[in-house]
Write a protein that holds these residues in place. Sequence first.
Motif, PDB file in Angstrom:
ATOM      1  N   CYS A 106      -0.194   6.398 -10.457  1.00 50.52           N
ATOM      2  CA  CYS A 106       0.251   7.675  -9.723  1.00 50.52           C
ATOM      3  C   CYS A 106      -0.086   7.484  -8.277  1.00 50.52           C
ATOM      4  O   CYS A 106       0.733   7.978  -7.611  1.00 50.52           O
ATOM      5  CB  CYS A 106      -0.259   8.759 -10.721  1.00 50.52           C
ATOM      6  N   ALA A 107      -1.420   7.092  -8.217  1.00 51.61           N
ATOM      7  CA  ALA A 107      -2.056   7.355  -6.734  1.00 51.61           C
ATOM      8  C   ALA A 107      -1.246   5.979  -5.748  1.00 51.61           C
ATOM      9  O   ALA A 107      -0.722   6.407  -4.742  1.00 51.61           O
ATOM     10  CB  ALA A 107      -3.328   6.901  -6.630  1.00 51.61           C
ATOM     11  N   ILE A 108      -0.884   5.021  -6.489  1.00 47.86           N
ATOM     12  CA  ILE A 108      -0.094   4.091  -5.625  1.00 47.86           C
ATOM     13  C   ILE A 108       1.234   4.513  -5.427  1.00 47.86           C
ATOM     14  O   ILE A 108       1.668   4.224  -4.393  1.00 47.86           O
ATOM     15  CB  ILE A 108      -0.246   2.795  -6.370  1.00 47.86           C
ATOM     16  N   ARG A 109       1.819   4.933  -6.476  1.00 46.20           N
ATOM     17  CA  ARG A 109       3.502   5.198  -6.216  1.00 46.20           C
ATOM     18  C   ARG A 109       3.480   6.396  -5.581  1.00 46.20           C
ATOM     19  O   ARG A 109       4.537   6.201  -4.774  1.00 46.20           O
ATOM     20  CB  ARG A 109       3.971   5.408  -7.679  1.00 46.20           C
ATOM     21  N   GLY A 110       2.684   7.444  -5.582  1.00 41.19           N
ATOM     22  CA  GLY A 110       2.831   8.709  -5.135  1.00 41.19           C
ATOM     23  C   GLY A 110       2.474   8.895  -3.699  1.00 41.19           C
ATOM     24  O   GLY A 110       2.840   9.786  -2.817  1.00 41.19           O
ATOM     25  N   ASN A 111       1.916   7.843  -2.939  1.00 42.58           N
ATOM     26  CA  ASN A 111       1.260   7.935  -1.618  1.00 42.58           C
ATOM     27  C   ASN A 111       2.051   6.791  -0.626  1.00 42.58           C
ATOM     28  O   ASN A 111       2.773   5.939  -1.247  1.00 42.58           O
ATOM     29  CB  ASN A 111      -0.120   7.346  -1.698  1.00 42.58           C
TER      30      ASN A 111
END
Length: 572
Positions: A106-111
């Motif tokens: 989620c951190a990689i995809r959302g940032n």
Amino acid sequence: MSDKPRRSRAWFGAEGSHGFIPRSWMKSQGHPSHMFDGRPVIGIANTFSDLTPCNGHLRQLAEFVKRGVYEAGGFPLEFPVFSPGESNLRPTTMLFRNLASMDAECAIRGNPMDGVVLLAGCDKTTPSLLMGAASVDLPTILLSGGPMLNAWDGRKRMGSGTFVSQSVQKLQAGTMTQAQFDAAEAALSRSAGSCMTMGTASTMASLVEGMGLALPDNAALPAVDARRQALAHLTGMRAVELVKQDIRMSRFLTRRHFENAILLNGALGGSTNAVVHLLALAGRAGVELSLDDWDRLGRDMPCLVDLMPSGQFLMEDFCYAGGVPAVLKALLPRLHGGTETVAGRSLAELCEEAPEPDGEVIRPLHDPFKPQGGIAVLRGNLAPQGAIIKPSAASPALMRHTGPAVTFEDIEDFNARIDDPDLPVTADSVLVLKNCGPRGYPGMPEVGNTRLPAKLARQGVTDMVRLSDARMSGTAYGTVVLHIAPESAAGGPLGLVETGDLITLDVEARKLELHVDEATLAARRAARPPFASPYARGYEKLYVEHVLGAERGVDFDFLVGRTEDRPLRGSH
Ligand code: FES
């Protein structure tokens, strides 16, 4: 050079409030305007935590990654990822591997990032970051924190984990004093870094290197060696290059890369935990991989590396002997040499520059350290969906053994009764531990290498056949059958075994058989209450309801399958 628009432009290149807000708030950290000019944005996923001591130095290492990213014209942005630390987190880090992978995903995809450097070191931080990153599939490179320096007891090497299990047994047997035990505690972990045996952390760091997801020397350079800081710098530079060329992680997650990893694991005498982690990673990458691949590829793979827990040396020795590059060079005739690596060259090309095996710590293929290094996969009426054993860590005399079971319903039952002087156990008994699988515990803890009954340890017994649906620490050893599937809590036959039943282990024949007739087993099955999870809420509830069996890597059913990077909706 790829001319595809970079995904970070959807944030930093946007007009109006969609661009103003991410740029302006980022500038509060002192970034000048030209950092938002379209250069590659490299996320640095950091599993640093004071509570994960093996990763405690990763913030310093991240600074060297940043140097490399800046030098190559990129913009580095470090972010934290949940860090399951093996030595502290309860009830078991494996319960949280999938959670950490979801956090990373989620951190990689959302940032706003175009590529990512994964900074990991402890057992679960490496697979969790890999699994999460694979589910987004950006240009990705991993950097391990590196192992601790060798530990010494006088002139004798002490290996993380391995020494602890040996010492507990010696303390029980009265051949080690409490004062010696306490002195070892202070001396064992003498520098930053991960466990310095070929345990799970070193195994995963090595397999990542062998798969080409990290630069050469990733696994063995000690955590405190300045060359690891230089490697961090080079890793940052390569991350920028991977983005410029749009070389995504999936390029290094083909079936051939996984096969190389399994072969390398055999040559290293690597951890049994690599089985579940690679199966889960393959599931995320959409690659067909099964337990049978582990057995087929590992069956005649000799162990080339004389490292604890199977041997005598440690990771610092492995580094001086040539590390993973030297093992890959020795193995190259058996590997897919044409596989790509993040270094920009094929595995075979990298091997041209690798040192020859030193002949002592790393042995050549024609003169191996042990004839069998791979993981053996057992089947039979006790493990219809498979079980594993690490032959290189087992006692040759027990590899073919029939004995009566002594059963324990769970690890608490085991701890309460194992040292009972009246326990009906002999050196020929087979210790059977139930309800320690993914659902049953839950979280599949590393308790499969159970200690031996104190009364037998005092008689000089050093190994017995042990069976469970649990895992064992990569630093452990013994004739230990693990990952029995289906697990007890999923209705597996392991749950039906009773004390006194005869069990046969035959590693050569890949057999694990319970000598009880079908009618008796059916009656026991009918009398057995169904598994009832004690968790009514929270992450544990989600885990128990969705976790897959060991034979499928213990991932969540809803996380399996390849997910492409996709455009995200904005809310500003
Ligand atoms: Fe972290 Fe061993 S406890 S690597």
